[in-house]
Structure formats: structure tokens, C-alpha cells
Design an enzyme around this catalytic site. Structure first.
Site, PDB file in Angstrom:
ATOM      1  N   SER A  83      52.604  63.155  54.399  1.00  0.00           N
ATOM      2  CA  SER A  83      53.383  64.174  54.026  1.00  0.00           C
ATOM      3  C   SER A  83      52.908  65.877  53.992  1.00  0.00           C
ATOM      4  CB  SER A  83      54.154  64.266  53.073  1.00  0.00           C
ATOM      5  OG  SER A  83      54.950  65.013  53.466  1.00  0.00           O
ATOM      6  N   TYR A 113      55.054  62.553  44.365  1.00  0.00           N
ATOM      7  CA  TYR A 113      55.246  62.233  45.926  1.00  0.00           C
ATOM      8  C   TYR A 113      54.101  63.582  46.265  1.00  0.00           C
ATOM      9  CZ  TYR A 113      56.707  61.692  50.068  1.00  0.00           C
ATOM     10  OH  TYR A 113      56.887  61.302  52.120  1.00  0.00           O
TER      11      TYR A 113
END
Lengths: 332, 255
Positions: free
Chosen positions: A143, A156
Site C-alpha cells: 500500500s 496496517y
């Protein structure tokens, strides 16, 4: 050896929904053999049926990526059935929303175990076969918040920083094996059920940060990486700009991201604390999309993009025309 | 594109069987107590193109690749043997090697010989692998087969052509022609339902000779059959994709 997509055996973790599912379907449409893995067997069977309808071959092997032995089993099954693993897509990931000190300890661990250990287990399962074959491509879906931090999804973000580090280190480690490629996909906000699946301890409902990109865009990127491996590819321009900004003015970038996440990541309604799909998979939301992308918005963005490009070109043309014509005299 | 690799992991063994000298390649230093695997080559070709598979299997099995009478180093016959005569010759060769029971792995027409062997000598076959079995009933003619062979060739390494040229030359034109005639008349579909041994059918996804439809029919005719498809491979997986082939059949053969 370079293979066509239709001759490739591709293993995808987290294939039951979101980017994994979109990738499986797109590869199947090109005739590939896909090995689908995730925790939910029934959801995988649905994906497999869809893949076969589209003209691909599919094999379902349920596994929890936090279990190394389970991923070894996935690799072995693929080898026993098809003789080869051309591509391993590490994709299964979970997320949680909440301030670090207000998040249950077990939930914190679970995010890191799935997102970091899961990818490590995948790499450890696939690489021995890649070595024996003298080739193979590992695609780690990461990401853009693995390059720039983000509040409330700190774990995350941490896990994606780790994934980027793992990918980079493996690339170095595999300098002696020119046939093996490790690729990182840096995804922006993608329209997947990740936000419905995510655990939430913030007290407020979450939504993805704008702008939201389609999972098919990521699937296309993954397919292009299979054809032409590259070390790192970003999907979605918004985050690309942010990554540049973070390099140029890190302190300012941090302030901006913090403000934007506060303003944009949450809906105006409360939500009860939930573990999401961290410990048990959800029966709902086994779809590609998460319903976050409003078509009119995408259209508006395209119109805006085109308009911006048009204005840019216009200015360039105007500047060019107002400049003296090229001539030998001009060089003096 | 040399026919012989520099480092050899096998050696020739020769046995006199029923008046013929039968040559076979035997993998060196087989692991003690390992199951025996015999590789059976296809139409007119000899054991040379089985060497890549032989070498891949050698770490886990006692492997042989045999030149059946009339072909390769065992050539010199005036007339080609029939499919069942070849199966009997294989059984006699096993006697001479004191192999009681073996796993048989065949490519193309080698599958017909194995099917015949399984029916005539059922207690001597442990497990069978039929890779690219032939020939579909409605395609049993010289021209349909020639067409398919041509369509297969772009997917195979060029060096396979060298093996074929040498093996056809050694067998001689008459034996080659007669073998082709035998292969075209062999009713494999009548033998398959009688194979009691567990049988794995392996097909390359790009094989135009053993089609998906036909191999599925072969599996359905087998009492204990199973199918594996190797993506991207063609008709001679044993030569062109030996790693994939060995990975797929080894777990089946160790049982």
C-alpha cells in the site's frame, strides 16, 4: 522462460474478495490457471466457478496465511497438480481502525501476523520452488501507506512498511537468480470490502480515503507485472503525489495526512467496537467491490483530469507560439 | 543441441531376451529400496528423449528407460513387433532384470504398450502413468495424425527433431512404417477398462495430439484413473518439461 498468461500457474492468497478476487477473474479471462487461497472455502468455490466460466482453470485450497504449514501445503498442492508455480501473489491482508493505545492487544498482533507473517510465509513457501525452476514472480500487494504513515491505521501502515522492506531485501537476496522477480504493488485507496472487513475501535464508521480507485486497476497492474516484472509500481495517482511530498517536505506531509485522515476517513455516524474479520472470516462481503466508488465521482475525476491536461497543453502551446520561431539566428 | 549431455547420470545395461539384445538406460546409484520406474518411449523413438525425466526421477526411484526391440540400440529387426508383442517383450526384459513388479511411465504410443502390458501381465504392474495417450478413434489415420504432429512441433524444443531423426534412421523405414500401422490399429479404448492398477493420465495444455476431450475419455474408461494437466506443455512433457512432469508424477508413484 517467459510464458504467456494462459500458460501461467498463479497462486493468489486472499482470493475470496477484493483485489485478490478481481485478479483471479481477470487472469482467468486470459486463460490462466489460478490457485485460489483464503480462509473461506465456500467463497473460493464461487470464485473458482466464475473463473472456469471465464475460460481459466481453478484450484481451491483454503488456508489461513498466519499458518506457515498451511501455505506450504498450498504450494505443494499446486506443484502436484500443475508441476510449476509461475507467480505467487501475496495479497491476503486485514486492517484495523483505532488509536494504538485503545486497541486490544490481540487485535494488534493479528494484523501484524496476517499482513507481515502471511507474506513471509508465502515467500518461504514459493521461493524454494522458484529456485528449483530457475524462475518465478512474486507479487506483494502493498500500500502507499507503506511509504507514508497514517493515523488510526498505524498497524496496517506498519505492516505495509514491513512488506516493502521484505520485498526490497528479497530482491537483493535474489540478485544471483535473475529469473526470479519480486514486485511490490503500492495501492492507493481501493474500492474493496477491506473497510467492511476491518476491525474498528474508533467509535465511528469508517470509509476509504478519497479518491477511491477500482480493484480492476490493481488487477491490471498485477497482470502487467506478470508480463513485465518491475520492482515497484504505484496504483492511483493521489498517493504517488503524497509519496513525492513526503520525500521533499516530510514534516509538512505528516501534518497534511493527519488532517486529511481526521477529516475524510470517517463517516458522520457512530459504530460499535468490532473485531471485523481479524479472528474469524466474515460470511458477508465476499465481493470484488466494496461499494465505495461512486461512478459520477470517477467521471468527474476524469473530466477534471482531462480539463487539467487540456489547460496544460494550451499553456504550453501558447508559450511556444509567443516565443520567437526557431531559427539558426535564435541560437546566437 | 547436443544429443548427449556432458555429464552422464545413467549407464547402458544390455540383456539378451528371446533372441534380441535389449538395451536400456539405468540411472546410476539408485536409492536403496526405492520403487522401480520403467520409462516406455513412444512411436519408433527410443529411450534417449526419456533421459531428462530419468535424471529427474533418479533421486527417488530406481529408473530405467528401455529401447524396445526394433528401436534405438535394440534395433535390427526385419519386421516391427505388434503392440502386444512389445508388451510381452517388456515383461521378458523385466524377468531378465529380476524386476517382479514396476511402475510404468509411457509417452504417446508407449501408453498403448503399457495398456496392453496391464491387461496381459496385471500382477507385474504397480502403477501406470499415461502421458499424452493416443490415438483418438476418429483420428486413426495417417493424415490426421501427421497434421496433429505438425501442429505440435512449434511447442517442442528443436533438439527433439534430432532424436526423432536418429531413432527413425536406426529403426529403418520398414519397421517405422509397420509400427505406425500397428499404432493406428491398436484399440486402446478396449484395454483401458481392464487396467486394474491406479493410473495417472498426464496431458500438456497445448498438446494437439492428445486433446483434452480424448484424455478425459481415457480417464473415464479407466477403473482407477486420474487426470493432471500441465499448463503450457505439449506432447512430449517427458522431454520438454521434465521438472514439471517429475513433480506431478513422483507423489503418485511413491504410494
Amino acid at each position: 522462460m517467459k510464458r504467456k498468461i494462459e500458460d501461467c500457474v498463479v497462486i493468489i492468497t486472499g482470493a475470496s474478495s477484493g483485489i485478490g478476487r478481481a485478479t483471479a477473474l481477470m487472469l482467468a479471462r486470459h486463460g490462466a490457471t489460478v490457485v485460489l487461497s483464503a480462509r473461506r472455502e465456500q467463497a473460493l468455490r464461487d470464485v473458482a466457478a466464475e473463473c472456469e466460466q471465464l475460460g481459466g482453470r481453478a484450484l481451491v485450497i483454503p488456508a489461513d496465511v498466519t499458518d506457515q504449514e498451511a501455505l506450504h501445503h498450498v504450494a505443494r498442492q499446486a506443484i502436484e497438480n500443475f508441476g510449476r508455480i509461475d507467480v505467487w501473489v501475496n495479497n491476503a491482508a486485514v486492517t484495523l481502525f483505532g488509536r494504538l493505545e485503545e486497541t486490544p492487544y490481540e487485535a494488534c498482533r493479528r494484523v501484524l501476523e496476517t499482513n507481515i507473517f502471511g507474506y513471509m510465509h508465502g515467500a518461504r513457501a514459493a521461493l524454494p520452488y522458484f529456485r528449483e525452476q530457475g524462475g518465478g514472480t512474486m507479487i506483494n500487494v502493498s500500500s502507499q501507506i507503506g511509504k507514508v504513515g497514517s493515523p488510526y491505521v498505524g498497524l496496517y501502515s506498519t505492516s505495509k512498511f514491513a512488506v516493502n522492506g521484505l520485498s526490497e531485501s528479497l530482491r537483493m537476496e535474489l540478485q544471483d537468480a535473475p529469473g526470479i522477480h519480486i514486485c511490490t504493488v503500492l495501492a492507493a485507496s481501493i474500492d474493496t470490502p477491506l473497510f467492511q472487513h476491518g476491525a474498528n475501535y474508533t467509535g465511528r464508521a469508517v470509509k476509504p480515503l478519497d479518491p477511491v480507485y477500482s480493484p480492476q486497476q490493481v488487477a491490471t497492474t498485477i497482470m502487467n507485472l506478470i508480463r513485465h516484472p518491475r520492482r515497484e509500481v504505484a496504483v492511483g495517482n493521489a498517493g504517488r503525489q503524497l509519496m513525492v511530498m513526503r520525500t521533499l517536505a516530510p514534516a509538512l506531509a505528516e501534518k497534511m495526512v493527519a488532517r486529511q485522515v481526521d477529516r475524510d476517513h470517517f463517516a458522520d455516524r457512530s459504530a460499535p467496537a468490532s473485531d471485523g474479520n481479524l479472528f474469524e472470516p466474515m460470511t458477508m462481503w465476499n465481493t470484488v467491490g466494496g461499494g465505495w466508488q461512486r461512478p459520477e465521482e470517477t467521471k468527474a475525476r476524469k473530466v477534471f483530469g482531462l480539463a487539467a491536461a487540456g489547460i496544460g497543453l494550451g499553456i504550453a502551446a501558447w508559450m511556444r507560439s509567443s516565443r520567437p520561431k526557431w531559427s539558426l539566428a535564435g541560437w546566437r | 543441441m547436443a544429443l548427449r549431455s556432458k555429464e552422464k547420470h545413467w549407464e547402458w545395461v544390455c540383456r539378451e531376451v528371446g533372441g534380441w539384445n535389449i538395451f536400456a538406460r539405468a540411472a546410476q546409484a539408485p536409492p536403496p529400496g526405492a520403487p522401480t520406474v520403467i520409462l516406455v518411449p513412444g512411436l519408433v523413438v527410443a529411450s534417449g528423449y526419456m533421459v531428462p525425466t530419468l535424471e529427474r526421477l533418479a533421486s527417488d526411484f530406481r529408473v530405467f528407460a528401455v529401447d524396445l526391440p526394433g528401436y534405438g540400440r535394440s534395433s535390427g529387426l526385419r519386421h516391427a513387433l505388434d503392440t502386444h508383442e512389445l508388451a510381452d517383450a517388456l515383461a521378458q526384459w523385466m524377468d531378465s532384470m529380476q524386476i517382479e513388479q514396476a511402475n510404468l511411465v509411457g509417452n504417446s504410443y508407449g501408453c498403448n504398450i503399457i495398456a496392453e502390458f496391464a491387461v496381459r501381465h496385471p500382477d507385474r504392474l504397480h502403477r501406470a502413468v499415461l502421458q499424452g495417450p493416443v490415438i483418438e478413434e476418429r483420428e486413426r489415420g495417417v493424415w490426421p495424425q501427421f497434421r496433429r504432429l505438425v501442429r505440435n512441433s512449434p511447442f517442442e524444443p528443436h533438439s527433439l527433431g534430432l532424436f526423432m531423426a536418429r531413432d527413425y534412421a536406426r529403426a529403418g523405414l520398414r519397421v517405422a512404417r509397420e509400427t505406425i500401422a500397428h499404432s493406428l490399429s491398436h484399440p486402446i479404448e478396449e484395454r483401458l477398462p481392464h487396467i486394474q492398477a491406479p493410473t495417472l493420465v498426464v496431458r500438456g495444455s497445448r498438446d494437439p495430439i492428445a486433446t483434452q476431450e480424448w484424455t478425459e475419455r481415457v480417464v473415464s474408461l479407466l477403473p482407477r484413473g486420474d487426470l493432471r494437466v500441465i499448463p503450457g506443455a505439449a506432447h512430449t512433457i517427458n522431454y520438454a518439461a521434465p521438472l514439471e512432469f517429475a513433480r506431478v508424477i513422483s507423489p503418485f508413484l511413491v504410494h
